[in-house]
Design a protein around this motif. Structure first.
Motif, PDB file in Angstrom:
ATOM      1  N   SER A 244      11.170  -7.639  -2.569  1.00  0.00           N
ATOM      2  CA  SER A 244      10.331  -6.505  -2.967  1.00  0.00           C
ATOM      3  C   SER A 244       9.877  -6.592  -4.422  1.00  0.00           C
ATOM      4  O   SER A 244       9.097  -5.747  -4.868  1.00  0.00           O
ATOM      5  CB  SER A 244      11.071  -5.192  -2.721  1.00  0.00           C
TER       6      SER A 244
ATOM      7  N   TRP B  83       3.602  -6.108  -3.777  1.00  0.00           N
ATOM      8  CA  TRP B  83       5.019  -5.982  -3.458  1.00  0.00           C
ATOM      9  C   TRP B  83       5.318  -4.875  -2.460  1.00  0.00           C
ATOM     10  O   TRP B  83       6.227  -4.984  -1.641  1.00  0.00           O
ATOM     11  CB  TRP B  83       5.822  -5.765  -4.739  1.00  0.00           C
ATOM     12  N   SER B  84       4.534  -3.780  -2.516  1.00  0.00           N
ATOM     13  CA  SER B  84       4.800  -2.629  -1.654  1.00  0.00           C
ATOM     14  C   SER B  84       4.034  -2.692  -0.341  1.00  0.00           C
ATOM     15  O   SER B  84       4.328  -1.918   0.581  1.00  0.00           O
ATOM     16  CB  SER B  84       4.438  -1.342  -2.384  1.00  0.00           C
TER      17      SER B  84
ATOM     18  N   ASN C 241       9.485  -5.498   4.006  1.00  0.00           N
ATOM     19  CA  ASN C 241      10.460  -5.764   2.949  1.00  0.00           C
ATOM     20  C   ASN C 241      11.899  -5.695   3.454  1.00  0.00           C
ATOM     21  O   ASN C 241      12.786  -6.316   2.880  1.00  0.00           O
ATOM     22  CB  ASN C 241      10.258  -4.808   1.787  1.00  0.00           C
TER      23      ASN C 241
ATOM     24  N   ASN D 202      12.358  -9.185   4.682  1.00  0.00           N
ATOM     25  CA  ASN D 202      11.989 -10.251   3.745  1.00  0.00           C
ATOM     26  C   ASN D 202      10.942 -11.192   4.345  1.00  0.00           C
ATOM     27  O   ASN D 202      11.025 -12.420   4.195  1.00  0.00           O
ATOM     28  CB  ASN D 202      13.222 -11.062   3.322  1.00  0.00           C
TER      29      ASN D 202
END
Length: 123
Positions: A29, A52-53, A73, A76
């Motif tokens: 994340s 990232w989000s 996330n 992964n």
């Protein structure tokens, strides 16, 4: 850090494939993710990136409306859903990771790379 790409294969034009890239050895994340494609003798080409989000994504014009990048996330993993595939999409596809910040489309900015997965689209 390992990025393990999978999901490539042979598909007819107009078909679909879903690529996956499982990341390990990093705080997933904290990284923006991208897919590039690279044919022998040609420049590595940006395909899609996601922050990232998962709230922001970018695409090269040639895949807009056909490809969708997403991420989970909790797993992964970053995905590339490829629809309406064309013979010109034939290529080896690589996932890449860079620490989060302004989303990057330049390959040289990325810190980690997967081994690639081959997509072949027949006409």
């Amino acid at each position: 850090v390992q990025l393990q790409a999978s999901g490539g294969g042979l598909v007819q034009a107009g078909g679909s494939l879903r690529l996956s890239c499982a990341a390990s050895g990093l705080t997933f994340s904290s990284y923006d993710m991208a897919w590039f494609r690279h044919a022998p003798g040609k420049e590595r080409e940006f395909v899609a990136a996601i922050n990232w989000s998962g709230g922001t994504s970018f695409y090269v014009d040639s895949v807009k409306g056909r490809f969708t990048i997403s991420r989970d996330n909790a797993k992964n993993t970053v995905y590339l859903q490829m629809n309406s595939l064309k013979p010109e999409d034939t290529n080896r596809y690589y996932c890449a990771a860079v620490q989060r910040g302004p989303v990057q489309t330049f390959a040289g900015r990325y810190d980690y790379w997967g081994q690639g997965t081959l997509v072949t689209v027949s006409s």
